[in-house]
Design a protein around this motif. Structure first.
Motif, PDB file in Angstrom:
ATOM      1  N   SER A 115      -8.957  -0.580   6.846  1.00 62.14           N
ATOM      2  CA  SER A 115      -8.055  -1.044   5.888  1.00 62.14           C
ATOM      3  C   SER A 115      -8.899  -1.983   5.117  1.00 62.14           C
ATOM      4  N   ALA A 116      -8.257  -2.181   3.767  1.00 61.23           N
ATOM      5  CA  ALA A 116      -9.057  -3.126   3.048  1.00 61.23           C
ATOM      6  C   ALA A 116      -8.733  -4.434   3.252  1.00 61.23           C
ATOM      7  N   PRO A 117      -9.524  -5.375   3.555  1.00 61.74           N
ATOM      8  CA  PRO A 117      -9.156  -6.687   3.986  1.00 61.74           C
ATOM      9  C   PRO A 117      -8.798  -7.481   2.617  1.00 61.74           C
ATOM     10  N   GLU A 118      -7.812  -8.453   2.627  1.00 65.76           N
ATOM     11  CA  GLU A 118      -7.335  -9.266   1.470  1.00 65.76           C
ATOM     12  C   GLU A 118      -8.080 -10.691   1.565  1.00 65.76           C
ATOM     13  N   ILE A 119      -8.731 -11.218   0.531  1.00 64.04           N
ATOM     14  CA  ILE A 119      -9.462 -12.580   0.438  1.00 64.04           C
ATOM     15  C   ILE A 119      -8.701 -13.493  -0.554  1.00 64.04           C
ATOM     16  N   ALA A 120      -8.732 -14.610  -0.255  1.00 62.33           N
ATOM     17  CA  ALA A 120      -7.967 -15.501  -1.216  1.00 62.33           C
ATOM     18  C   ALA A 120      -9.085 -16.616  -1.441  1.00 62.33           C
ATOM     19  N   ILE A 121      -8.795 -17.227  -2.875  1.00 58.67           N
ATOM     20  CA  ILE A 121      -9.662 -18.139  -3.395  1.00 58.67           C
ATOM     21  C   ILE A 121      -8.572 -18.848  -3.996  1.00 58.67           C
ATOM     22  N   GLY A 122      -8.316 -20.226  -3.235  1.00 55.78           N
ATOM     23  CA  GLY A 122      -6.990 -21.075  -3.466  1.00 55.78           C
ATOM     24  C   GLY A 122      -5.870 -20.375  -3.178  1.00 55.78           C
ATOM     25  N   ASP A 123      -5.018 -20.194  -4.188  1.00 58.79           N
ATOM     26  CA  ASP A 123      -3.574 -19.579  -4.004  1.00 58.79           C
ATOM     27  C   ASP A 123      -3.689 -18.338  -4.408  1.00 58.79           C
ATOM     28  N   VAL A 124      -4.876 -17.535  -5.001  1.00 58.32           N
ATOM     29  CA  VAL A 124      -4.941 -16.389  -5.758  1.00 58.32           C
ATOM     30  C   VAL A 124      -5.550 -15.150  -4.596  1.00 58.32           C
ATOM     31  N   ARG A 125      -4.765 -14.214  -4.143  1.00 58.90           N
ATOM     32  CA  ARG A 125      -5.235 -13.208  -3.235  1.00 58.90           C
ATOM     33  C   ARG A 125      -5.870 -11.931  -3.887  1.00 58.90           C
ATOM     34  N   LEU A 126      -6.797 -11.476  -3.288  1.00 58.30           N
ATOM     35  CA  LEU A 126      -7.431 -10.293  -4.013  1.00 58.30           C
ATOM     36  C   LEU A 126      -7.552  -9.143  -2.920  1.00 58.30           C
ATOM     37  N   VAL A 127      -7.373  -7.890  -3.498  1.00 50.29           N
ATOM     38  CA  VAL A 127      -7.545  -6.687  -2.466  1.00 50.29           C
ATOM     39  C   VAL A 127      -7.713  -5.499  -3.076  1.00 50.29           C
ATOM     40  N   ILE A 128      -8.683  -4.642  -2.434  1.00 49.86           N
ATOM     41  CA  ILE A 128      -8.697  -3.256  -3.293  1.00 49.86           C
ATOM     42  C   ILE A 128      -7.461  -2.494  -2.951  1.00 49.86           C
ATOM     43  N   HIS A 129      -7.098  -1.550  -4.105  1.00 55.57           N
ATOM     44  CA  HIS A 129      -6.106  -1.024  -4.128  1.00 55.57           C
ATOM     45  C   HIS A 129      -6.205   0.474  -4.692  1.00 55.57           C
ATOM     46  N   THR A 130      -6.086   1.510  -3.904  1.00 57.18           N
ATOM     47  CA  THR A 130      -6.084   2.874  -4.526  1.00 57.18           C
ATOM     48  C   THR A 130      -4.999   3.671  -4.677  1.00 57.18           C
ATOM     49  N   GLY A 131      -4.830   4.287  -5.643  1.00 57.87           N
ATOM     50  CA  GLY A 131      -3.574   5.508  -5.894  1.00 57.87           C
ATOM     51  C   GLY A 131      -4.037   6.359  -6.784  1.00 57.87           C
ATOM     52  N   GLY A 132      -3.616   7.546  -6.699  1.00 56.98           N
ATOM     53  CA  GLY A 132      -3.854   8.439  -7.676  1.00 56.98           C
ATOM     54  C   GLY A 132      -5.374   8.821  -7.946  1.00 56.98           C
ATOM     55  N   GLY A 133      -6.300   8.449  -7.020  1.00 58.22           N
ATOM     56  CA  GLY A 133      -7.807   8.794  -7.344  1.00 58.22           C
ATOM     57  C   GLY A 133      -8.265   7.471  -7.923  1.00 58.22           C
ATOM     58  N   ARG A 134      -7.604   6.614  -8.176  1.00 61.54           N
ATOM     59  CA  ARG A 134      -8.095   5.326  -9.166  1.00 61.54           C
ATOM     60  C   ARG A 134      -8.461   4.367  -7.888  1.00 61.54           C
ATOM     61  N   LEU A 135      -9.417   3.600  -8.263  1.00 57.77           N
ATOM     62  CA  LEU A 135     -10.032   2.568  -7.609  1.00 57.77           C
ATOM     63  C   LEU A 135      -9.667   1.216  -8.338  1.00 57.77           C
ATOM     64  N   ALA A 136      -9.030   0.059  -7.831  1.00 54.78           N
ATOM     65  CA  ALA A 136      -8.644  -1.025  -8.590  1.00 54.78           C
ATOM     66  C   ALA A 136      -8.553  -2.276  -7.793  1.00 54.78           C
ATOM     67  N   LEU A 137      -8.686  -3.461  -8.364  1.00 56.86           N
ATOM     68  CA  LEU A 137      -8.432  -4.744  -7.611  1.00 56.86           C
ATOM     69  C   LEU A 137      -7.071  -5.125  -7.951  1.00 56.86           C
ATOM     70  N   ARG A 138      -6.323  -5.366  -6.718  1.00 59.32           N
ATOM     71  CA  ARG A 138      -4.944  -5.878  -7.023  1.00 59.32           C
ATOM     72  C   ARG A 138      -4.979  -7.400  -6.858  1.00 59.32           C
ATOM     73  N   VAL A 139      -4.434  -8.171  -7.616  1.00 56.18           N
ATOM     74  CA  VAL A 139      -4.063  -9.662  -7.750  1.00 56.18           C
ATOM     75  C   VAL A 139      -2.746 -10.209  -7.355  1.00 56.18           C
ATOM     76  N   ARG A 140      -2.815 -11.034  -6.448  1.00 57.26           N
ATOM     77  CA  ARG A 140      -1.550 -11.684  -6.133  1.00 57.26           C
ATOM     78  C   ARG A 140      -1.570 -13.075  -6.503  1.00 57.26           C
ATOM     79  N   ASP A 141      -0.690 -13.724  -7.244  1.00 54.94           N
ATOM     80  CA  ASP A 141      -0.944 -15.340  -7.749  1.00 54.94           C
ATOM     81  C   ASP A 141       0.536 -15.758  -7.692  1.00 54.94           C
ATOM     82  N   PRO A 142       0.979 -16.471  -6.587  1.00 56.87           N
ATOM     83  CA  PRO A 142       2.269 -17.044  -6.742  1.00 56.87           C
ATOM     84  C   PRO A 142       2.695 -18.074  -7.756  1.00 56.87           C
ATOM     85  N   ASN A 143       1.665 -18.632  -8.434  1.00 58.78           N
ATOM     86  CA  ASN A 143       2.054 -19.307  -9.392  1.00 58.78           C
ATOM     87  C   ASN A 143       1.950 -18.819 -10.888  1.00 58.78           C
ATOM     88  N   SER A 144       1.724 -17.423 -10.721  1.00 54.83           N
ATOM     89  CA  SER A 144       1.778 -16.592 -12.186  1.00 54.83           C
ATOM     90  C   SER A 144       3.008 -16.462 -12.890  1.00 54.83           C
TER      91      SER A 144
END
Length: 327
Positions: free
Chosen positions: A146-175
């Motif tokens: 599985s792809a590990p999720e990393i955090a820098i402060g409150d922002v979390r980053l994880v690799i996401h794949t779907g439909g043959g695409r490779l992307a970086l998914r960002v989670r920010d509770p303050n956004s």
């Protein structure tokens, strides 16, 4: 040109994340059927389920604030405008995401604190603890579970794949995306929408190509249909099999686009030892694409469009209701 290996990057490990399905607990043993609950017991159980679901969605899906397509090469990331990946909430220079062959890694900049998250869903007792990252970390590679999720402060980053695409998914509770979330809306809990279905197996299990809301195709396993009676009508739904004895339903009904979300709702159930399964539509819920534009969700199969109104479970999301002027 992206290598073929990129198209296979941990597809199994992230498929649930691509389509709005919360991570599931360990595989349960098949259970014997239980007697129907009393209204009081059913209401308590459905209420507890909804509370847990809302907590997981607020942690997992509400904070998603971006989805950045990745190509081979080095991508500087940070909040400064000259980064290839400009992500608000990060330090001006946070590091770089490197895509090389079938490996994606994150290399933090000097002085940037990075934490590998111990859980991809809302933390629970017994889950692995967070761990500080002291150097480059592989985010995904062929064969990695599985792809590990990393955090820098409150922002979390994880690799996401779907439909043959490779992307970086960002989670920010303050956004702004997260802060604009207005909550959930549910129908009153109604025991009449808890039905027992009979599983009818196909001659052979098969894999289906299912289109999603991004017009890409995702692959799901299916083994048969579930037949049940609701409001005097005999109905059928085809579930996807996410693991042994576990069903995942993606469906629409005559309330879709009016009282409920237009695209689909989701529902899970377990196959019991006598070949039945309990469909409790009080636990039917909206996919994250109902309120978050950075997610993709499967479109229901034609056979999963029911000719009845199922006024149970989650209603149309309040954001959508506001956008359309109410129902």
């Amino acid at each position: 040109m992206r290598s073929m290996a990129l198209f296979a990057l941990v597809a199994v490990g992230v498929l649930a994340m691509a389509c709005g399905r919360p991570a599931e607990p360990p595989v349960p043993a098949p259970r014997a059927p239980e007697p129907p609950p009393t209204p009081e017991v059913h209401t308590a159980a459905a209420t507890a389920w909804r509370e847990s679901h809302e907590a997981n969605y607020r942690y997992e899906w509400v904070p998603i604030s971006g989805l950045y397509t990745l190509s081979p090469g080095v991508h500087a990331i940070g909040s400064a405008a000259d980064n290839a990946l400009v992500v608000e909430g990060l330090p001006p220079v946070a590091g770089q995401v490197v895509v090389a062959g079938d490996v994606v890694r994150f290399e933090p900049a000097d002085g940037v604190d990075v934490v590998r998250k111990g859980a991809r869903t809302r933390p629970q007792p017994g889950q692995p603890p967070d761990a500080r990252v002291t150097g480059p970390i592989v985010l995904t590679a062929t064969g990695q579970a599985s792809a590990p999720e990393i955090a820098i402060g409150d922002v979390r980053l994880v690799i996401h794949t779907g439909g043959g695409r490779l992307a970086l998914r960002v989670r920010d509770p303050n956004s702004a995306q997260a802060q604009s979330f207005v909550g959930f809306a549910w129908f009153p809990i109604d025991l009449t929408y808890r039905v027992v279905g009979r599983f009818i197996a196909d001659a052979e299990p098969r894999q289906l190509q299912v289109i999603n809301t991004s017009n890409d195709l995702d692959t799901y396993a299916t083994e048969g249909v579930v037949e049940f009676t609701l409001g005097g009508e005999t109905l059928r739904l085809r579930p996807f099999t996410t693991r042994p004895n576990r069903f995942y339903f993606v469906f629409r009904d005559d309330s879709s686009g009016e009282e409920t979300y237009a695209t689909a709702r989701f529902l899970y159930s377990d196959l019991l030892s006598d070949g039945t399964t309990v469909l409790d539509f009080n636990e039917a819920y909206n996919p994250p694409c109902a309120f978050n534009p950075y997610t993709t969700c499967p479109i229901p199969l034609r056979e999963n469009v029911l000719p009845v109104k199922i006024l149970a479970g989650e209603r149309v999301n309040p954001i959508e209701e506001q956008r359309t002027g109410g129902r």
